[in-house]
Design an enzyme around this catalytic site. Sequence first.
Site, PDB file in Angstrom:
ATOM      1  N   ARG A   5      32.463  20.582 -19.820  1.00  0.00           N
ATOM      2  CA  ARG A   5      33.880  21.058 -20.058  1.00  0.00           C
ATOM      3  C   ARG A   5      33.935  22.139 -21.253  1.00  0.00           C
ATOM      4  NH1 ARG A   5      33.748  16.436 -18.019  1.00  0.00           N
ATOM      5  NH2 ARG A   5      35.608  15.761 -16.405  1.00  0.00           N
TER       6      ARG A   5
ATOM      7  N   LYS B 190      39.371  20.605  -8.841  1.00  0.00           N
ATOM      8  CA  LYS B 190      40.209  21.773  -9.665  1.00  0.00           C
ATOM      9  C   LYS B 190      39.418  22.139 -10.905  1.00  0.00           C
ATOM     10  CE  LYS B 190      40.798  19.532 -12.742  1.00  0.00           C
ATOM     11  NZ  LYS B 190      39.845  18.744 -14.049  1.00  0.00           N
TER      12      LYS B 190
ATOM     13  N   LEU C  26      31.196  20.279  -8.534  1.00  0.00           N
ATOM     14  CA  LEU C  26      30.417  21.119  -9.314  1.00  0.00           C
ATOM     15  C   LEU C  26      31.065  21.366 -10.599  1.00  0.00           C
ATOM     16  CD1 LEU C  26      27.943  22.645  -6.712  1.00  0.00           C
ATOM     17  CD2 LEU C  26      27.445  20.545  -8.272  1.00  0.00           C
TER      18      LEU C  26
HETATM   19  N1  LIG Z   1      40.255  15.203  -9.993  1.00  0.00           N
HETATM   20  C1  LIG Z   1      39.938  14.481 -10.920  1.00  0.00           C
HETATM   21  O1  LIG Z   1      40.305  13.674 -11.567  1.00  0.00           O
HETATM   22  C2  LIG Z   1      38.647  15.235 -11.703  1.00  0.00           C
HETATM   23  C3  LIG Z   1      38.160  16.302 -11.679  1.00  0.00           C
HETATM   24  N2  LIG Z   1      36.967  16.599 -12.310  1.00  0.00           N
HETATM   25  C4  LIG Z   1      36.485  17.828 -11.932  1.00  0.00           C
HETATM   26  O2  LIG Z   1      35.290  17.648 -11.117  1.00  0.00           O
HETATM   27  C5  LIG Z   1      34.345  18.783 -11.553  1.00  0.00           C
HETATM   28  C6  LIG Z   1      32.929  17.746 -11.886  1.00  0.00           C
HETATM   29  O3  LIG Z   1      33.345  16.936 -13.127  1.00  0.00           O
HETATM   30  P1  LIG Z   1      32.502  15.625 -13.645  1.00  0.00           P
HETATM   31  O4  LIG Z   1      32.209  14.981 -12.293  1.00  0.00           O
HETATM   32  O5  LIG Z   1      32.846  15.276 -14.675  1.00  0.00           O
HETATM   33  O6  LIG Z   1      31.006  16.526 -13.881  1.00  0.00           O
HETATM   34  P2  LIG Z   1      29.618  16.143 -14.047  1.00  0.00           P
HETATM   35  O7  LIG Z   1      29.046  16.293 -15.495  1.00  0.00           O
HETATM   36  O8  LIG Z   1      29.379  14.573 -13.559  1.00  0.00           O
HETATM   37  O9  LIG Z   1      28.883  17.301 -13.277  1.00  0.00           O
HETATM   38  C7  LIG Z   1      28.994  17.290 -11.847  1.00  0.00           C
HETATM   39  C8  LIG Z   1      27.689  17.879 -11.177  1.00  0.00           C
HETATM   40  O10 LIG Z   1      27.400  19.123 -11.600  1.00  0.00           O
HETATM   41  C9  LIG Z   1      26.187  19.428 -11.388  1.00  0.00           C
HETATM   42  N3  LIG Z   1      25.413  20.478 -11.876  1.00  0.00           N
HETATM   43  C10 LIG Z   1      25.081  21.541 -11.257  1.00  0.00           C
HETATM   44  N4  LIG Z   1      24.688  22.527 -12.050  1.00  0.00           N
HETATM   45  C11 LIG Z   1      24.804  22.036 -13.293  1.00  0.00           C
HETATM   46  C12 LIG Z   1      24.577  22.494 -14.664  1.00  0.00           C
HETATM   47  N5  LIG Z   1      24.216  23.635 -14.927  1.00  0.00           N
HETATM   48  N6  LIG Z   1      25.091  21.681 -15.758  1.00  0.00           N
HETATM   49  C13 LIG Z   1      25.612  20.545 -15.497  1.00  0.00           C
HETATM   50  N7  LIG Z   1      25.734  19.863 -14.277  1.00  0.00           N
HETATM   51  C14 LIG Z   1      25.528  21.042 -13.216  1.00  0.00           C
HETATM   52  C15 LIG Z   1      25.313  18.059 -11.661  1.00  0.00           C
HETATM   53  O11 LIG Z   1      24.652  17.858 -10.154  1.00  0.00           O
HETATM   54  P3  LIG Z   1      23.236  17.200  -9.849  1.00  0.00           P
HETATM   55  O12 LIG Z   1      23.625  15.844  -9.692  1.00  0.00           O
HETATM   56  O13 LIG Z   1      22.849  17.902  -8.912  1.00  0.00           O
HETATM   57  O14 LIG Z   1      22.384  17.449 -11.026  1.00  0.00           O
HETATM   58  C16 LIG Z   1      26.296  16.904 -11.771  1.00  0.00           C
HETATM   59  O15 LIG Z   1      26.263  15.827 -11.040  1.00  0.00           O
HETATM   60  C17 LIG Z   1      34.798  19.617 -12.478  1.00  0.00           C
HETATM   61  O16 LIG Z   1      35.137  20.906 -11.978  1.00  0.00           O
HETATM   62  C18 LIG Z   1      35.889  18.935 -13.053  1.00  0.00           C
HETATM   63  O17 LIG Z   1      37.078  19.627 -13.581  1.00  0.00           O
HETATM   64  C19 LIG Z   1      36.420  15.788 -13.136  1.00  0.00           C
HETATM   65  C20 LIG Z   1      36.924  14.683 -13.531  1.00  0.00           C
HETATM   66  C21 LIG Z   1      38.198  14.141 -13.038  1.00  0.00           C
HETATM   67  O1  LIG Z   2      41.784  14.134 -14.770  1.00  0.00           O
HETATM   68  C1  LIG Z   2      41.238  14.511 -15.376  1.00  0.00           C
HETATM   69  O2  LIG Z   2      40.960  13.885 -16.616  1.00  0.00           O
HETATM   70  C2  LIG Z   2      39.877  14.206 -17.682  1.00  0.00           C
HETATM   71  C3  LIG Z   2      39.691  15.557 -17.230  1.00  0.00           C
HETATM   72  O3  LIG Z   2      38.624  15.964 -18.538  1.00  0.00           O
HETATM   73  C4  LIG Z   2      39.124  15.647 -16.078  1.00  0.00           C
HETATM   74  O4  LIG Z   2      38.118  16.756 -15.807  1.00  0.00           O
HETATM   75  C5  LIG Z   2      40.575  15.774 -15.233  1.00  0.00           C
HETATM   76  O5  LIG Z   2      40.350  16.052 -13.855  1.00  0.00           O
END
Ligand SMILES: NC(=O)C1=CN([C@@H]2O[C@H](COP(=O)(O)OP(=O)(O)OC[C@H]3O[C@@H](n4cnc5c(N)ncnc54)[C@H](OP(=O)(O)O)[C@@H]3O)[C@@H](O)[C@H]2O)C=CC1
Ligand SMILES: O=C1OC[C@@H](O)[C@H](O)[C@H]1O
Length: 373
Positions: free
Chosen positions: A193, A122, A99
Amino acid sequence: MASRTKPGFFARLALTSSKNPVSKDSDALRIGILGAANIGPNALINPAKRNRSIVVVSVAARDEKKAKDYAAKHGIPTTHPSYDALINDPNIDCIYNPLPNGLHYEWTKKALEAGKHVLLEKPAASNAAQTKLLFDLAKQKNLVLLEAFHYRFHPAAIQFRQTLQKHIAEGHPLKQVKSMMSFPAIFPPADIRFNFKLAGGTLMDCGCYTVNSIRYFSGLEVASVEKAVPKIISDNIDGRMEATLNLTSGAKAELTVSLSNPWFSVKTYRELIPYFTAETDDKIFTFGIFLMPSLYHYVTVKDKATGKTEDLPRLYDDGYTTYYYQLEAFVKAVKNGGKDTESIAGWVTGEDSVANMTAIDAIYQKAGMDIRQ
Ligand SMILES: NC(=O)C1=CN([C@@H]2O[C@H](COP(=O)(O)OP(=O)(O)OC[C@H]3O[C@@H](n4cnc5c(N)ncnc54)[C@H](OP(=O)(O)O)[C@@H]3O)[C@@H](O)[C@H]2O)C=CC1
Ligand SMILES: O=C1OC[C@@H](O)[C@H](O)[C@H]1O
């Protein structure tokens, strides 16, 4: 010249999204996903297809239709009508929490309270105080909680750390390290973000990796923040952050992170490659693309006196991604009842996650910005 270990680039690219799922053990862990998150397929769904000991059984979204579409697209057998329903399902062992940052604390706490192990995206929470509460709760409930610093579990990262630490232990003190992760403006202004209420900010997003890499590869902690210069793009949101940190040995660390670089700029084009460097009294160690080593990476060791640079072998193993290795580590820890995690290379302890968030809080404070809530 480094040996170019197989598989080659395109084979590695294909392997990142497995089309050949393995069969599952009868006692495979059952994991559910909170939210139809963009990162889900890369970080969990595809790696799980290649792991015998874990199966993605369900996804919950705020809108159940969205969950059903996501489940159909990614081959997830069931959905739950709400995050609460997923967390409280007795047939689920583990929860993946991708989330937005500002919801990590609330939903991880609920999952732990319901007796689930959690793989947590993270940064672990909005701030250090919340992170500590989560890890205290996991400890009290004897549950595994892992902050998803996936890069640490890749063989190339493990080898880089060992090489650097060995050199330091042989009497070559670390002088300074640098970590960099920057992107042009690929995310729209409405992205999670850039939302302060969801604990956004570039230091939270990319910065958590750079702070982590500084601490992990150096083996040192952040003693104080000397300088922090944000580029503020909206209320309390840093589109870019540059910081200088004092590490516990007296060595300096610099980090640069950005989600708002211009697409074409002579000033910032070098930042397109995320890299980590460490300088000792005699050598400079560089790990290029340390965050996505499964796609491509390079490791060089430059002798400061002669200028000669050694290019170390690249480790691609079978093309497994950082997320695959991370999942393997998580499964191992859960299967082992949370014991002996210190024997898992790259493991992120609770103390480690708290120290990371403490440094992030301190950088925001030094930058004159609010700590996320
Ligand atoms: N490990 C890695 O390489 C990465 C890690 N991340 C991390 O993962 C997390 C999610 O990133 P990402 O997948 O890009 O995010 P998304 O924009 O896809 O959001 C993730 C989910 O958050 C839910 N959500 C719940 N409340 C809210 C709200 N108020 N506004 C928007 N979304 C909401 C949505 O769920 P619903 O489907 O229920 O609507 C959505 O599917 C972050 O913490 C980010 O730091 C991100 C990218 C890469
Ligand atoms: O791995 C990543 O690359 C792009 C970022 O915005 C994301 O949240 C991060 O986890």
